[in-house]
Design a protein around this motif. Structure first.
Motif, short mmCIF file in Angstrom:
data_model
loop_
_atom_site.label_atom_id
_atom_site.label_comp_id
_atom_site.label_asym_id
_atom_site.label_seq_id
_atom_site.Cartn_x
_atom_site.Cartn_y
_atom_site.Cartn_z
N HIS A 1 -5.44 1.18 1.44
CA HIS A 1 -5.47 -0.09 2.14
C HIS A 1 -4.43 -1.03 1.53
O HIS A 1 -3.92 -0.76 0.43
N PRO A 2 -4.10 -2.13 2.18
CA PRO A 2 -3.19 -3.11 1.56
C PRO A 2 -3.87 -3.77 0.35
O PRO A 2 -5.08 -4.04 0.36
N GLY B 1 0.84 -1.18 0.00
CA GLY B 1 0.00 0.00 0.00
C GLY B 1 0.88 1.23 0.00
O GLY B 1 2.09 1.14 0.19
N VAL B 2 0.27 2.39 -0.21
CA VAL B 2 1.05 3.62 -0.29
C VAL B 2 0.41 4.72 0.54
O VAL B 2 -0.80 4.69 0.84
N VAL C 1 -8.95 6.83 3.39
CA VAL C 1 -8.27 7.17 4.64
C VAL C 1 -7.44 8.41 4.40
O VAL C 1 -6.51 8.41 3.57
N LEU C 2 -7.76 9.48 5.11
CA LEU C 2 -7.03 10.75 5.01
C LEU C 2 -6.44 11.10 6.36
O LEU C 2 -6.97 10.71 7.41
N ALA D 1 -3.77 0.58 -7.95
CA ALA D 1 -3.92 1.71 -8.87
C ALA D 1 -5.31 2.33 -8.76
O ALA D 1 -5.46 3.55 -8.74
N ALA D 2 -6.33 1.48 -8.65
CA ALA D 2 -7.70 1.99 -8.56
C ALA D 2 -7.88 2.83 -7.29
O ALA D 2 -8.51 3.89 -7.32
N GLU D 3 -7.29 2.37 -6.17
CA GLU D 3 -7.47 3.14 -4.93
C GLU D 3 -6.64 4.41 -4.93
O GLU D 3 -7.04 5.43 -4.35
#
Length: 385
Positions: free
Chosen positions: A56-57, A5-6, A41-42, A65-67
């Motif tokens: 998310h993971p 995740g990033v 999530v911010l 990519a979508a998230e």
């Protein structure tokens, strides 16, 4: 397959004049008003002019990519409501005095680090990759050290600082390395040695959570790679994440096979960090195998070769090959910022151009059957001389 995740940090800016705005509290309020159904999530950051979006993971590149795209769009929709925009710039092209976020943690940071903290309006990209244990995680950290500067070069996206061209591709790196524990580390050798050093650092009273270029996460069963600028183009974020996961997997396999880490001193690695920060892909980099200057193309090709097996097994190989070729041909975020400045002549226009790139839908984005985005460019092999 390892999950990843990033965390992407963004500036909140005036869409007309490009100046960062201290609106993170308002954006977070709007986010909270949306409830859990918002799905994103911010988090607030050190300064009120920035915002972090956390994925998310994920197990596949397509899911990540979508998230990433959804997170950028969600944060930008909230900023628009507040009269601003979200932009993926690792430093502000325009000069300003940032406004620290007021809470116990950040108040203590500003008090302790003074000007270093007050000026630290920088936005990075952090990639988390799952590991099975702290022992495996430290073994990975020991074996990826030499490969991190090329990631920095690929992500370089901060040429401007305090209203002028810094001369660097990633001036964020120069600003970030003012923190007392930032930068590359020596080989740890074991999880026990890692935790002992972290405890000793904490005992100095200066460091709470070390800012190493790569570290064990304090909150998740992951290694956290922290060298990259936030990427202007979301496709570059996906590329960096894919490369980091492949680096972690390759390093873990080396550890399992008994291969010893490269014992190159951290001071040599620091020179590689400086070169990547200074030039990005426009000049020479230190080759991770020889620790001698080489062309950026050959260094990036060496990185690609080093992780090729892991990329192919995860289904990410085709995307990474195509994305590397795109960056080598079209330039990094730093290059694109400078190009916009040459075309338009105003730093405000650099920000306007960057807003558009931050939120663009990549052409031909149709997730493929192997779980990776199917964006297509020429193979990297055609670009290596």
């Amino acid at each position: 397959m390892r999950t990843f995740g990033v965390e992407e940090e963004f500036l909140i800016v005036d869409p007309v004049n490009g100046v960062p705005l201290p609106l993170s509290a308002e954006v977070m309020r709007l986010h909270g008003a949306g409830g859990p159904s918002a799905g994103q999530v911010l988090s607030a950051e050190l300064h009120q002019e920035q915002l972090e979006v956390i994925t998310h993971p994920h197990g596949t590149l397509a899911g990540l990519a979508a998230e990433i795209l959804a997170g950028r769009a969600h944060a930008d929709s909230l900023a628009r409501t507040a009269g601003a925009r979200i932009v993926a710039l690792a430093t502000s092209p325009l000069a300003l005095t940032p406004h620290p976020t007021r809470n116990e943690r950040y108040d203590a940071l500003v008090e302790k680090y003074a000007l270093t903290a007050r000026e630290q309006l920088t936005c990075g990209l952090h990639v988390h990759v799952s590991v099975g244990s702290d022992e495996e995680g430290v073994a990975v950290l020991d074996r990826i050290r030499s490969w991190l500067p090329p990631l920095m070069a690929l992500s370089s996206n901060s040429p401007f600082w305090n209203g002028r061209d810094s001369g660097y591709a990633s001036f964020r790196t120069q600003a970030w390395n003012r923190w007392s524990s930032a930068g590359p580390m020596e080989v740890f050798g074991s999880a026990r040695a890692y935790h002992s050093l972290v405890a000793d650092l904490s005992a100095t009273g200066v460091v709470v959570n070390p800012d190493f270029d790569a570290r064990l996460s304090a909150r998740h069963p992951t290694v956290e790679i922290r060298v990259s600028d936030v990427c202007l183009d979301p496709r570059d974020t996906v590329l960096i994440a894919a490369l980091v996961r492949a680096l972690v997997e390759t390093a873990a396999r080396e550890w399992e096979s008994g291969k010893e880490p490269d014992g190159v001193p951290a001071i040599i690695l620091r020179q590689g960090v400086w070169m990547a920060s200074r030039w990005g892909l426009r000049g020479e980099l230190l080759h991770p195998a020889t620790h001698r200057p080489d062309t950026a193309r050959r260094v990036i090709a060496a990185l690609h070769d080093h992780v090729r097996d892991a990329l192919e097994e995860s289904g990410d190989g085709a995307y990474v090959e195509e994305a590397l070729e795109r960056i080598l041909e079209n330039g990094t975020g730093a290059a694109r910022q400078r190009q916009a400045h040459v075309r338009h002549g105003r730093l405000a226009d650099v920000v306007t151009h960057a807003i558009a790139l931050t939120h663009q839908e990549p052409a031909g984005h149709h997730p493929s059957g192997n779980g990776s985005p199917s964006w297509t460019w020429k193979p990297l092999a055609e670009a290596v001389v």
